[in-house]
Scaffold this motif. Structure first.
Motif, short mmCIF file in Angstrom:
data_model
loop_
_atom_site.label_atom_id
_atom_site.label_comp_id
_atom_site.label_asym_id
_atom_site.label_seq_id
_atom_site.Cartn_x
_atom_site.Cartn_y
_atom_site.Cartn_z
N PHE B 70 61.94 -52.64 -7.43
CA PHE B 70 61.05 -53.77 -7.70
C PHE B 70 59.60 -53.45 -7.35
CE2 PHE B 70 65.13 -55.79 -7.20
CZ PHE B 70 65.12 -56.78 -8.18
N ILE B 71 58.72 -54.07 -8.10
CA ILE B 71 57.30 -54.08 -7.75
C ILE B 71 56.93 -55.53 -7.44
CG2 ILE B 71 54.94 -53.77 -8.61
CD1 ILE B 71 56.08 -51.08 -8.45
N PHE B 72 56.40 -55.77 -6.26
CA PHE B 72 55.93 -57.11 -5.88
C PHE B 72 54.41 -57.06 -5.73
CE2 PHE B 72 60.13 -56.49 -3.97
CZ PHE B 72 60.82 -57.61 -4.40
N VAL B 73 53.76 -58.07 -6.26
CA VAL B 73 52.30 -58.10 -6.17
C VAL B 73 51.85 -59.46 -5.71
CG1 VAL B 73 50.13 -57.75 -7.42
CG2 VAL B 73 52.17 -56.49 -8.11
N ARG B 74 50.89 -59.51 -4.78
CA ARG B 74 50.33 -60.79 -4.40
C ARG B 74 48.89 -60.66 -3.95
NH1 ARG B 74 53.41 -62.24 1.24
NH2 ARG B 74 53.07 -60.24 2.28
N GLU B 75 48.24 -61.82 -3.99
CA GLU B 75 46.88 -61.89 -3.50
C GLU B 75 46.94 -62.41 -2.07
OE1 GLU B 75 44.74 -65.13 -5.17
OE2 GLU B 75 42.83 -64.51 -4.30
N ILE B 76 46.23 -61.75 -1.18
CA ILE B 76 46.14 -62.22 0.19
C ILE B 76 44.70 -62.63 0.43
CG2 ILE B 76 46.43 -61.60 2.62
CD1 ILE B 76 48.29 -59.33 1.68
N ASN B 77 44.53 -63.83 1.00
CA ASN B 77 43.18 -64.28 1.27
C ASN B 77 42.82 -63.95 2.70
OD1 ASN B 77 40.81 -65.60 0.38
ND2 ASN B 77 42.19 -66.80 -0.95
N ALA B 82 39.30 -61.45 -1.15
CA ALA B 82 40.65 -61.25 -1.68
C ALA B 82 41.15 -59.84 -1.43
CB ALA B 82 40.65 -61.54 -3.17
N ILE B 83 42.42 -59.75 -1.11
CA ILE B 83 43.07 -58.45 -1.01
C ILE B 83 44.26 -58.48 -1.95
CG2 ILE B 83 44.39 -56.88 0.49
CD1 ILE B 83 42.79 -57.99 2.85
N LEU B 84 44.43 -57.43 -2.73
CA LEU B 84 45.60 -57.36 -3.60
C LEU B 84 46.61 -56.41 -2.95
CD1 LEU B 84 45.41 -57.46 -7.39
CD2 LEU B 84 47.13 -56.04 -6.34
N GLU B 85 47.81 -56.93 -2.80
CA GLU B 85 48.86 -56.13 -2.16
C GLU B 85 49.95 -55.79 -3.18
OE1 GLU B 85 51.10 -56.84 1.93
OE2 GLU B 85 52.15 -57.82 0.28
N ILE B 86 50.33 -54.55 -3.21
CA ILE B 86 51.42 -54.11 -4.09
C ILE B 86 52.53 -53.52 -3.22
CG2 ILE B 86 52.10 -52.57 -5.98
CD1 ILE B 86 49.10 -52.46 -6.75
N VAL B 87 53.74 -54.02 -3.42
CA VAL B 87 54.89 -53.46 -2.71
C VAL B 87 55.82 -52.83 -3.74
CG1 VAL B 87 56.85 -53.96 -1.19
CG2 VAL B 87 54.75 -55.29 -0.97
N ALA B 88 56.17 -51.58 -3.51
CA ALA B 88 57.14 -50.91 -4.38
C ALA B 88 58.38 -50.67 -3.53
CB ALA B 88 56.58 -49.59 -4.90
N ILE B 140 53.80 -49.81 0.53
CA ILE B 140 52.93 -50.98 0.46
C ILE B 140 51.49 -50.51 0.41
CG2 ILE B 140 52.24 -53.15 1.57
CD1 ILE B 140 54.92 -53.10 3.06
N VAL B 141 50.78 -50.94 -0.60
CA VAL B 141 49.36 -50.57 -0.69
C VAL B 141 48.50 -51.81 -0.82
CG1 VAL B 141 49.78 -48.30 -1.72
CG2 VAL B 141 49.47 -50.27 -3.21
N LYS B 142 47.29 -51.71 -0.33
CA LYS B 142 46.36 -52.83 -0.40
C LYS B 142 44.99 -52.36 -0.87
CE LYS B 142 48.58 -55.43 3.26
NZ LYS B 142 48.54 -55.82 4.65
N LYS B 143 44.37 -53.26 -1.61
CA LYS B 143 43.01 -52.98 -2.08
C LYS B 143 42.18 -54.25 -1.87
CE LYS B 143 40.23 -50.20 -4.48
NZ LYS B 143 39.93 -48.89 -3.89
N ARG B 144 41.06 -54.09 -1.20
CA ARG B 144 40.19 -55.24 -0.92
C ARG B 144 39.18 -55.39 -2.06
NH1 ARG B 144 38.69 -57.96 3.80
NH2 ARG B 144 40.20 -56.75 4.98
#
Lengths: 130, 148
Positions: B70-77, B82-88, B140-144
């Motif tokens: 699975f790939i999960f994606v969410r926005e974290i405030n 905003a931070i975009l988080e991707i979980v593989a 888990i990766v994050k991009k601000r």
């Protein structure tokens, strides 16, 4: 099998890629290019990727592999139209595409070919107005 | 995923996008969904490209090595930014030697630069990886979001 439409111009094969690239499509395009180079007597391959907005490590690997393969068939590869943000991403990932010639657009690719081949280029007629 | 000793506890309800990767075409689906999502969150065009490239690499790793995941994606405030988080996440064979897998140029597959994981790390602001043999792998990766 023809996956993408191509254009033969003198001894150049122009391949504008304007479809979403999944892994098996990339492989099919590689096959198609190799076949057409043999069949049409091509010695210059130009791949236009200006509409591709994601080039990841696999796609770039396949581009380099294709360039190496066609080199063995006596053919130079030019890639044109890499978007700035794609160039940024590839460079940052550490992907190095040695052995491929790059140009900003199709016109730039032909100018580069002309410069590299000089007047010996068979299809020079199309550059005369330059 | 809720079973004991799993690598990570994930509730899909916490995420904006969930993509099941089980077919090669799902790599493209994940890539496009992240691209649209990042665009919608006003990430710069460069960062949108980095994010979609990163998810393309992660989804391909799932498909190639685990077959399914699975790939999960969410926005974290985070304080207004905003931070975009991707979980593989996958329950595949896992990675024996993480240090080796993270090395540029190392790959167990032919037809690869071996720049997938290390490339993703370079493209993102934060990078986390955990893997257990026979249990699976989670990245888990994050991009601000940068405001120019």
């Amino acid at each position: 099998m023809r996956v993408v439409p191509t254009i033969k111009l003198f001894d150049c094969l122009i391949v504008p890629i304007q479809i979403e690239l999944n892994d098996s499509t990339v492989e099919k395009i590689q096959n198609q290019i190799l076949n057409e180079i043999e069949k049409l007597g091509i010695n210059t391959l130009i791949i236009d990727v200006s509409t591709i907005d994601v080039i990841d490590s696999y796609i770039s690997y396949m581009l380099l592999e294709t360039a190496n393969m066609v080199k063995m068939m006596g053919c130079d590869t030019f890639i044109c139209g890499i978007q700035p943000q794609v160039a940024l991403t590839l460079a940052q990932m550490g992907i190095d595409l040695k052995g491929i010639n790059f140009a900003q657009d199709l016109e730039g690719a032909f100018k580069l070919i002309k410069r590299m081949r000089g007047n010996s280029y068979e299809g020079k007629g199309i550059f005369d107005r330059d | 995923m809720k079973e004991k000793e799993s690598l990570i506890e994930i509730d899909p309800k916490d995420y904006d996008i969930v993509v099941k990767i089980k077919d090669e075409k799902d790599i493209v689906v994940a890539r496009q969904m992240v691209k649209d999502f990042a665009k919608r969150l006003n990430f710069s065009l460069g960062d949108v490209t980095k994010l979609s490239t990163a998810v393309s690499e992660l989804a391909r790793n799932i498909y190639r090595y685990a077959g399914e995941g699975f790939i999960f994606v969410r926005e974290i405030n985070d304080k207004g930014s905003a931070i975009l988080e991707i979980v593989a996440y996958d329950n595949g064979p896992g990675i024996k030697d993480l240090n080796l897998a993270m090395q540029s140029g190392y790959s167990t597959t032919k037809g690869s630069f071996g720049l997938g994981l290390s490339g993703v790390k370079r493209l993102m602001d934060e990078f986390y990886i955990n893997s257990k043999v026979d249990k699976g792998t989670v990245v888990i990766v994050k991009k601000r979001r940068r405001n120019y």
